[in-house]
Design an enzyme around this catalytic site. Sequence first.
Site, PDB file in Angstrom:
ATOM      1  CE1 TYR A 119      39.376  43.224  40.393  1.00 44.23           C
ATOM      2  CE2 TYR A 119      39.046  45.344  39.318  1.00 44.23           C
ATOM      3  CZ  TYR A 119      39.375  44.006  39.247  1.00 44.23           C
ATOM      4  OH  TYR A 119      39.710  43.442  38.028  1.00 44.23           O
TER       5      TYR A 119
ATOM      6  CB  SER B 287      42.071  45.982  36.556  1.00 45.60           C
ATOM      7  OG  SER B 287      40.920  46.756  36.278  1.00 45.60           O
TER       8      SER B 287
HETATM    9  P1  NAP Z   1      35.985  35.346  36.005  1.00 50.00           P
HETATM   10  O1  NAP Z   1      35.235  35.137  34.733  1.00 50.00           O
HETATM   11  O2  NAP Z   1      35.230  35.591  37.270  1.00 50.00           O
HETATM   12  O3  NAP Z   1      36.930  34.083  36.215  1.00 50.00           O
HETATM   13  C1  NAP Z   1      37.738  34.028  37.366  1.00 50.00           C
HETATM   14  C2  NAP Z   1      38.645  32.841  37.302  1.00 50.00           C
HETATM   15  O4  NAP Z   1      39.491  32.907  38.461  1.00 50.00           O
HETATM   16  C3  NAP Z   1      37.918  31.527  37.350  1.00 50.00           C
HETATM   17  O5  NAP Z   1      38.609  30.605  36.523  1.00 50.00           O
HETATM   18  C4  NAP Z   1      38.044  31.111  38.815  1.00 50.00           C
HETATM   19  O6  NAP Z   1      38.050  29.693  39.015  1.00 50.00           O
HETATM   20  C5  NAP Z   1      39.412  31.657  39.135  1.00 50.00           C
HETATM   21  N1  NAP Z   1      39.645  31.878  40.554  1.00 50.00           N
HETATM   22  C6  NAP Z   1      38.964  32.681  41.422  1.00 50.00           C
HETATM   23  N2  NAP Z   1      39.489  32.574  42.650  1.00 50.00           N
HETATM   24  C7  NAP Z   1      40.527  31.696  42.546  1.00 50.00           C
HETATM   25  C8  NAP Z   1      41.447  31.146  43.474  1.00 50.00           C
HETATM   26  N3  NAP Z   1      41.427  31.480  44.758  1.00 50.00           N
HETATM   27  N4  NAP Z   1      42.377  30.282  43.011  1.00 50.00           N
HETATM   28  C9  NAP Z   1      42.414  29.897  41.704  1.00 50.00           C
HETATM   29  N5  NAP Z   1      41.554  30.376  40.786  1.00 50.00           N
HETATM   30  C10 NAP Z   1      40.618  31.260  41.218  1.00 50.00           C
HETATM   31  O7  NAP Z   1      37.023  36.559  35.889  1.00 50.00           O
HETATM   32  P2  NAP Z   1      37.666  37.285  34.600  1.00 50.00           P
HETATM   33  O8  NAP Z   1      36.814  38.416  34.237  1.00 50.00           O
HETATM   34  O9  NAP Z   1      38.050  36.284  33.588  1.00 50.00           O
HETATM   35  O10 NAP Z   1      38.952  37.920  35.292  1.00 50.00           O
HETATM   36  C11 NAP Z   1      40.239  37.326  35.190  1.00 50.00           C
HETATM   37  C12 NAP Z   1      41.248  38.345  35.689  1.00 50.00           C
HETATM   38  O11 NAP Z   1      41.143  39.544  34.898  1.00 50.00           O
HETATM   39  C13 NAP Z   1      41.039  38.786  37.139  1.00 50.00           C
HETATM   40  O12 NAP Z   1      42.286  38.968  37.767  1.00 50.00           O
HETATM   41  C14 NAP Z   1      40.305  40.125  36.991  1.00 50.00           C
HETATM   42  O13 NAP Z   1      40.513  40.962  38.099  1.00 50.00           O
HETATM   43  C15 NAP Z   1      40.983  40.654  35.735  1.00 50.00           C
HETATM   44  N6  NAP Z   1      40.195  41.694  35.057  1.00 50.00           N
HETATM   45  C16 NAP Z   1      38.971  41.402  34.499  1.00 50.00           C
HETATM   46  C17 NAP Z   1      38.263  42.408  33.868  1.00 50.00           C
HETATM   47  C18 NAP Z   1      36.917  42.179  33.229  1.00 50.00           C
HETATM   48  O14 NAP Z   1      36.257  43.161  32.847  1.00 50.00           O
HETATM   49  N7  NAP Z   1      36.471  40.940  33.078  1.00 50.00           N
HETATM   50  C19 NAP Z   1      38.777  43.713  33.838  1.00 50.00           C
HETATM   51  C20 NAP Z   1      40.004  43.964  34.420  1.00 50.00           C
HETATM   52  C21 NAP Z   1      40.711  42.946  35.016  1.00 50.00           C
HETATM   53  P3  NAP Z   1      36.681  28.864  39.259  1.00 50.00           P
HETATM   54  O15 NAP Z   1      35.957  28.850  37.927  1.00 50.00           O
HETATM   55  O16 NAP Z   1      37.158  27.493  39.648  1.00 50.00           O
HETATM   56  O17 NAP Z   1      35.908  29.571  40.319  1.00 50.00           O
END
Ligand code: NAP
Length: 243
Positions: A152, A138
């Site tokens: 985080y 991130s």
């Molecule tokens: P999200 O929409 O909240 O989706 C999270 C995903 O992770 C879901 O598929 C969830 O599965 C899964 N998950 C959570 N805990 C888990 C576990 N213990 N084991 C297996 N799967 C798990 O998040 P996102 O925004 O797509 O983020 C994805 C990645 O990008 C993360 O690492 C986040 O830190 C990073 N990121 C995101 C942003 C942003 O702005 N969105 C920015 C920087 C970095 P379930 O659906 O089954 O709960």
Amino acid sequence: MLVTGASRGIGAEIALAAGKKDYLVVVNYTRNQIEAAKVVDQIKSAGGDAVAIQADCSKESEIVRLFKEVDSLGTLDSFIANAGIIGGQNPVTQTTEAQLKELFDINVIGLILCSREAVKRMSTELGGKGGKIVLMSSVAARTGGIAQEIHYASSKAAVDGFCLGLAKEVGLQGIRVNAVRPGLIGTSIHDVHGGIEVITKWGAGVPIGRIGTPKEVAQTVVWLCSDESSYIHGTFIDVSGGR
Ligand code: NAP
């Protein structure tokens, strides 16, 4: 290709993009079976192939089981360590050990244990055919993140350090390792911030003038797994609109 946390958000878009590139995509999820099944259906409807596998990637035993199930499907070419959480909002004075353990178990320890399993299978020194690993970091790793979420940011900084070290360790074993640093991307991870409507307003403060889409991150990840990025190794790509 195995994508952890692929039932929603960025992971789901990575799975969909990979499905169009002839990978057999493993859509990992932890709770959202219905959403994971929808991702698999979408990939298949578009002519690709995918399987959903439930596993909590914060638990070693489930990670080991996940990779064994992947073995039964074929050779692992690309591993995307995407699953992650924010882990709550609070100033450092209110941080608790339980909160940090839950956060680091998935964002750091789970990511490293998953990478261990991927390297065991990909390493040419261990009889593998090589492969690609992409770690989801991130911009928070280099900025310190949003107020009250420094836990985080710390977890993502650990991901960056692991990326650099792992790249040195396995570069001669046929494995390319990189990390992607998304900025503000419209997913449900921002529900704690008031949802996509709220962060869309924050987008005005991003140099490019808007938030990003999960698809924009996914395209970069899939490119990092392709031969088009064959000399990209041990580095980071910010998908953050200049943030
Ligand atoms: P999200 O929409 O909240 O989706 C999270 C995903 O992770 C879901 O598929 C969830 O599965 C899964 N998950 C959570 N805990 C888990 C576990 N213990 N084991 C297996 N799967 C798990 O998040 P996102 O925004 O797509 O983020 C994805 C990645 O990008 C993360 O690492 C986040 O830190 C990073 N990121 C995101 C942003 C942003 O702005 N969105 C920015 C920087 C970095 P379930 O659906 O089954 O709960």
